[in-house]
Design a protein around this motif. Structure first.
Motif, PDB file in Angstrom:
ATOM      1  N   ILE A   1      53.512   9.308   0.390  1.00 37.37           N
ATOM      2  CA  ILE A   1      54.162   8.242   0.360  1.00 37.37           C
ATOM      3  C   ILE A   1      54.293   7.623  -1.287  1.00 37.37           C
ATOM      4  O   ILE A   1      53.231   8.077  -2.165  1.00 37.37           O
ATOM      5  CB  ILE A   1      53.183   7.311   1.131  1.00 37.37           C
ATOM      6  CG1 ILE A   1      53.295   7.779   2.410  1.00 37.37           C
ATOM      7  CG2 ILE A   1      53.534   5.893   1.026  1.00 37.37           C
ATOM      8  CD1 ILE A   1      54.547   7.597   3.129  1.00 37.37           C
TER       9      ILE A   1
ATOM     10  N   ARG B   1      52.314   2.713  -5.353  1.00 39.42           N
ATOM     11  CA  ARG B   1      52.655   1.419  -5.458  1.00 39.42           C
ATOM     12  C   ARG B   1      53.160   0.897  -6.744  1.00 39.42           C
ATOM     13  O   ARG B   1      52.473   1.639  -7.778  1.00 39.42           O
ATOM     14  CB  ARG B   1      51.495   0.342  -4.774  1.00 39.42           C
ATOM     15  CG  ARG B   1      50.937   0.931  -3.489  1.00 39.42           C
ATOM     16  CD  ARG B   1      49.777   0.272  -3.010  1.00 39.42           C
ATOM     17  NE  ARG B   1      49.075   0.438  -1.736  1.00 39.42           N
ATOM     18  CZ  ARG B   1      48.163   0.066  -1.251  1.00 39.42           C
ATOM     19  NH1 ARG B   1      47.412  -1.126  -1.815  1.00 39.42           N
ATOM     20  NH2 ARG B   1      47.608   0.187  -0.005  1.00 39.42           N
TER      21      ARG B   1
ATOM     22  N   ASN C   1      52.554  -3.815  -4.887  1.00 39.83           N
ATOM     23  CA  ASN C   1      53.387  -3.523  -3.753  1.00 39.83           C
ATOM     24  C   ASN C   1      53.548  -2.190  -2.948  1.00 39.83           C
ATOM     25  O   ASN C   1      53.862  -1.449  -3.631  1.00 39.83           O
ATOM     26  CB  ASN C   1      54.570  -4.407  -3.804  1.00 39.83           C
ATOM     27  CG  ASN C   1      54.585  -5.811  -4.041  1.00 39.83           C
ATOM     28  OD1 ASN C   1      53.488  -6.446  -4.222  1.00 39.83           O
ATOM     29  ND2 ASN C   1      55.499  -6.615  -4.440  1.00 39.83           N
ATOM     30  N   MET C   2      53.354  -2.003  -1.481  1.00 37.35           N
ATOM     31  CA  MET C   2      53.829  -0.905  -0.951  1.00 37.35           C
ATOM     32  C   MET C   2      55.316  -1.058  -0.748  1.00 37.35           C
ATOM     33  O   MET C   2      55.983  -0.117  -0.817  1.00 37.35           O
ATOM     34  CB  MET C   2      53.061  -0.760   0.231  1.00 37.35           C
ATOM     35  CG  MET C   2      51.674  -0.194   0.118  1.00 37.35           C
ATOM     36  SD  MET C   2      50.896  -0.281   1.697  1.00 37.35           S
ATOM     37  CE  MET C   2      51.961   1.057   2.495  1.00 37.35           C
TER      38      MET C   2
ATOM     39  N   LYS D   1      43.820  -3.175   1.978  1.00 36.02           N
ATOM     40  CA  LYS D   1      44.708  -1.832   1.550  1.00 36.02           C
ATOM     41  C   LYS D   1      44.701  -0.831   2.648  1.00 36.02           C
ATOM     42  O   LYS D   1      43.617  -1.043   3.456  1.00 36.02           O
ATOM     43  CB  LYS D   1      44.520  -1.536   0.275  1.00 36.02           C
ATOM     44  CG  LYS D   1      43.107  -1.086   0.199  1.00 36.02           C
ATOM     45  CD  LYS D   1      42.648  -0.670  -1.519  1.00 36.02           C
ATOM     46  CE  LYS D   1      41.305  -0.148  -1.476  1.00 36.02           C
ATOM     47  NZ  LYS D   1      40.322  -0.758  -1.118  1.00 36.02           N
ATOM     48  N   ARG D   2      45.478   0.275   2.723  1.00 34.89           N
ATOM     49  CA  ARG D   2      45.066   1.316   3.629  1.00 34.89           C
ATOM     50  C   ARG D   2      43.777   2.076   3.192  1.00 34.89           C
ATOM     51  O   ARG D   2      43.345   2.137   1.993  1.00 34.89           O
ATOM     52  CB  ARG D   2      46.220   2.181   3.580  1.00 34.89           C
ATOM     53  CG  ARG D   2      47.444   1.616   4.093  1.00 34.89           C
ATOM     54  CD  ARG D   2      48.520   2.770   3.941  1.00 34.89           C
ATOM     55  NE  ARG D   2      48.902   3.310   3.047  1.00 34.89           N
ATOM     56  CZ  ARG D   2      49.718   4.202   2.564  1.00 34.89           C
ATOM     57  NH1 ARG D   2      50.487   4.816   3.679  1.00 34.89           N
ATOM     58  NH2 ARG D   2      50.109   4.736   1.664  1.00 34.89           N
TER      59      ARG D   2
ATOM     60  N   ASP E   1      42.633   4.287  -0.073  1.00 37.53           N
ATOM     61  CA  ASP E   1      43.450   3.854  -1.333  1.00 37.53           C
ATOM     62  C   ASP E   1      42.554   3.233  -2.446  1.00 37.53           C
ATOM     63  O   ASP E   1      41.719   2.642  -2.069  1.00 37.53           O
ATOM     64  CB  ASP E   1      44.412   3.027  -1.230  1.00 37.53           C
ATOM     65  CG  ASP E   1      45.675   3.742  -0.306  1.00 37.53           C
ATOM     66  OD1 ASP E   1      45.683   4.868  -0.173  1.00 37.53           O
ATOM     67  OD2 ASP E   1      46.538   3.123   0.168  1.00 37.53           O
TER      68      ASP E   1
ATOM     69  N   ASP F   1      62.239   1.292   1.325  1.00 37.21           N
ATOM     70  CA  ASP F   1      61.130   1.111   1.871  1.00 37.21           C
ATOM     71  C   ASP F   1      61.037   0.259   3.195  1.00 37.21           C
ATOM     72  O   ASP F   1      60.348   0.270   4.137  1.00 37.21           O
ATOM     73  CB  ASP F   1      60.051   0.121   1.141  1.00 37.21           C
ATOM     74  CG  ASP F   1      59.771   1.124  -0.305  1.00 37.21           C
ATOM     75  OD1 ASP F   1      59.798   2.201  -0.260  1.00 37.21           O
ATOM     76  OD2 ASP F   1      59.290   0.318  -1.147  1.00 37.21           O
TER      77      ASP F   1
ATOM     78  N   ILE G   1      51.212  -4.684   3.592  1.00 36.84           N
ATOM     79  CA  ILE G   1      52.343  -4.430   2.523  1.00 36.84           C
ATOM     80  C   ILE G   1      51.787  -5.022   1.166  1.00 36.84           C
ATOM     81  O   ILE G   1      51.679  -4.332   0.180  1.00 36.84           O
ATOM     82  CB  ILE G   1      53.708  -5.007   2.784  1.00 36.84           C
ATOM     83  CG1 ILE G   1      54.382  -3.983   4.023  1.00 36.84           C
ATOM     84  CG2 ILE G   1      54.395  -4.817   1.559  1.00 36.84           C
ATOM     85  CD1 ILE G   1      55.555  -4.556   4.416  1.00 36.84           C
TER      86      ILE G   1
END
Length: 659
Positions: free
Chosen positions: A175, A178, A507-508, A495-496, A499, A574, A489
């Motif tokens: 992925i 960011r 920003n994702m 956040k995930r 991370d 995205d 996002i």
């Protein structure tokens, strides 16, 4: 095992079927004889009801005995066949039968409920990993392509025989990082690139390659980096530095042959929006690497057709070693630059041919003289030249064209098309009759420029009330349903797991493709909400064309036919947003299927990317059933009990190739 099983069952079938057939034949004959009065039984004087019943019972007993004997024989044969088969064959045969039974029962159940059975689509072969329809034939052997010889790929959209499969990412795909860090660092395995591109070393193609990442930070790559280069351009225009571009009327830039997007990435930090265009490239693609950084880009070529943008749309066009021979074809490529530039806009050209050393060669002198004279005949003023870079300014005076002694003609009304869609290059000067002929210095500076006044709206035939209603609607939409995505996002939410904490705004979500942009209201609402994303505003060719209005607001976009492939590589956006697109395409007599459009969305959406669809309820429900085929996670949301529209929020799953 299949043969013994088949023979055993078919033998039993034939035996039982034969007995059954005899029984029904006999029953039918007895009935027929009795009803018609013909036959030996009725003709015999000794025939009675009792004898008739005895005869029927005798036939029944005989049929039953035959049936039992044949059934036992076939069963014995089946047992012997199994005993002589291997255990693995027995297991596979049993599993095959079991799976078939389950499948048949499932299908029967679905048919009984009236539900169409939608199977998940298969994954494409590995060679489709970087597939860009309309530009290549997939089977090309990249290893045989000479990287030093550029190949011109003309856009040619034909029906694809391999439609109906899902493109997998590269084996080691990750992925994207960011923002803002992701603008300068990408994962090496996410793009197709070879050693030649790593060592190209040109101003716009410099990078630092590490074990897993590619870095584009200009400060660590060159002494005179992109920051110094943009500062030089600002001074040549007559500005203190690049931070003054906005106040001078510059907001949108078209970067031709943009390298790897470093010029646009730097201007993005100065609130300028740069669209990168470059030819399709099988490896080391400028467009693919630029989009991987999150910078606006699309496949586009000056070869023979007009670009799908309206005339008078960009404040600056930039070409740094873009390998276009501007002197060729009677200067028609420069005419296309003039078509795209707003009055008072700038054309920045950087080339080694412009240096004093290069000008010592007679051939280069001849080329330069042709370009200089043609630019003058286009009513361009050469503002400055420093080393390799030259800056021209397009005239803001219409009267200049009538006072020329030579040069291309002004387009007649029949040839002055505002928004051509891949039409042949036009050799005449366009846009001089347009009400949009407004010098860039006279435009409202950004960001106020995004809110057009009544006079500006009148140019586009839009009522201020309609424009205000559209803006209020989108602000409400963003406020109401954006909370569905914000937790995953944006930076003000968790956040995930795993991370690290990046620096704001991290920003994702970096870019959004709006498939039916209308006035660009979704783009404007995102900016009003403080979301630091850019939007590719797409205006379908099947609907009303408000692309000139979108550019006049300071946004970027493109005209496109959604029954064709979008000019980009896989995994480049995205988020994909579509409001009313399905209704619009349905009214076009089904030029292409809904599945065709959704397959294209899947191609251009990165893994874990988002899809938001808002449309009529029956179309959203049909789209919801299709997400199963695409292997997306989907949720349907009812916006308002009184509304005939629904919202579909989907996320593309991240499938990895098998090792």
């Amino acid at each position: 095992m299949s043969r013994p099983l088949y023979r055993g069952f078919s033998g039993g079938g034939r035996g039982s079927g034969g007995a059954g057939h005899d029984f029904f034949d006999v029953s039918y004959q007895a009935k027929d004889l009795g009803e018609n009065g013909f036959g030996h039984e009725l003709m015999s004087p000794a025939g009675t009801n009792r004898s008739r019943q005895s005869l029927i019972f005798t036939f029944l007993k005989l049929g039953l005995v035959v049936f039992i004997v044949l059934s036992l024989s076939s069963s014995l044969y089946w047992v012997i066949s199994i005993s002589t088969s291997s255990g693995g064959n027995i297991h596979r045969g049993y599993r095959r039968l079991q799976e078939q039974v389950v499948a048949d029962l499932t299908e029967i159940g679905e048919l009984s409920l009236g539900i169409a059975r939608l199977k998940e689509l298969e994954f494409c072969p590995p060679e489709y990993e970087n597939y860009a329809p309309c530009y290549n034939n997939v089977s090309e052997d990249f290893d045989l392509v000479d990287p030093l010889v550029p190949i011109e790929y003309e856009r040619n959209c034909v029906p694809d025989a391999k439609k109906g499969c899902l493109i997998l990412p590269p084996r080691n795909y990750r992925i994207p990082l960011r923002w803002p860090g992701g603008r300068d660092i990408i994962w090496k395995e996410n793009v197709k690139i070879t050693g030649h591109e790593f060592s190209s070393g040109s101003l716009t193609k410099r990078m630092m390659v590490e074990e897993e990442q590619i870095s584009f930070r200009s400060g660590s790559l060159m002494v005179d980096g992109v920051e110094d280069y943009t500062h030089q351009i600002a001074e040549m225009i007559g500005l203190p530095n690049e931070s003054n571009f906005i106040e001078s009327g510059i907001r949108t830039v078209l970067d031709i042959g943009c390298g790897f997007g470093s010029f646009g990435a730097h201007l993005f930090s100065k609130q300028l929006l740069t669209m990168c265009i470059a030819n399709y490239e099988a490896s080391g693609s400028q467009v693919q690497l630029t989009l991987e950084r999150g910078i606006p880009a699309m496949i586009g070529s000056f070869s023979s057709r007009q670009l799908p943008y309206p005339y008078l749309s960009f404040d600056m066009l930039h070409c740094a070693r873009c390998e276009i021979e501007w002197e060729k074809n009677d200067g028609i490529f420069l005419v296309e630059v003039d078509r795209l530039l707003r009055p008072g806009g700038y054309f920045v050209w950087t080339s080694q041919m412009n240096t004093h050393r290069s000008q010592r060669e007679k051939e280069n002198q001849k080329k330069w003289s042709m370009i200089r004279d043609f630019a003058e005949n286009l009513c361009w003023d050469m503002l400055s030249q420093q080393d390799e870079t030259i800056v021209w300014k397009k005239t803001s005076r219409r009267k200049c064209y009538s006072s020329r002694k030579a040069g291309p003609a002004v387009c007649g009304r029949n040839h002055d098309v505002e928004s051509p869609y891949y039409q042949p290059l036009n050799p005449c000067i366009a846009g001089t009759r347009s009400r949009r002929w407004i010098p860039i210095e006279c435009h409202t500076p950004w960001p106020s420029r995004a809110s057009l006044n009544s006079t500006e709206l009148d140019i586009h035939g839009v009522h201020p009330e309609d424009f205000a209603e559209d803006a209020a609607n989108w602000n409400s939409v963003i406020h109401n349903f954006w909370s569905l995505l914000s937790p995953l996002i944006f930076s003000d939410h968790p956040k995930r797991p795993g991370d690290e904490d990046p620096s704001p705004p991290f920003n994702m979500l970096r870019n959004v493709l709006d498939m039916n942009a209308h006035f660009g209201g979704f783009n404007a609402a995102l900016l009003d909400a403080g979301k630091s994303v850019w939007v590719m505003n797409v205006v379908p060719t099947s609907g009303p064309n408000y692309l000139p209005l979108i550019f006049d607001r300071g946004f970027i976009g493109v005209q496109h036919d959604w029954c064709e492939a979008f000019p980009t590589y896989p995994r480049t956006y995205d988020m994909v947003h579509a409001d009313g697109l399905l209704s619009l395409e349905t009214r076009q007599k089904h030029r292409c299927s809904m599945l065709d459009i959704f397959l294209e969305i899947d191609r251009i959406l990165r893994p874990e990317g988002w899809v938001i669809i808002r449309d009529a309820t029956h179309l959203v429900e049909a789209a919801r059933s299709m997400t199963t085929q695409l292997r997306w996670d989907a949720r349907m949301v009812e916006l308002d009990s009184s509304s005939d529209k629904k919202l579909l929020v989907c996320q593309k799953a991240f499938f990895r190739k098998q090792q």
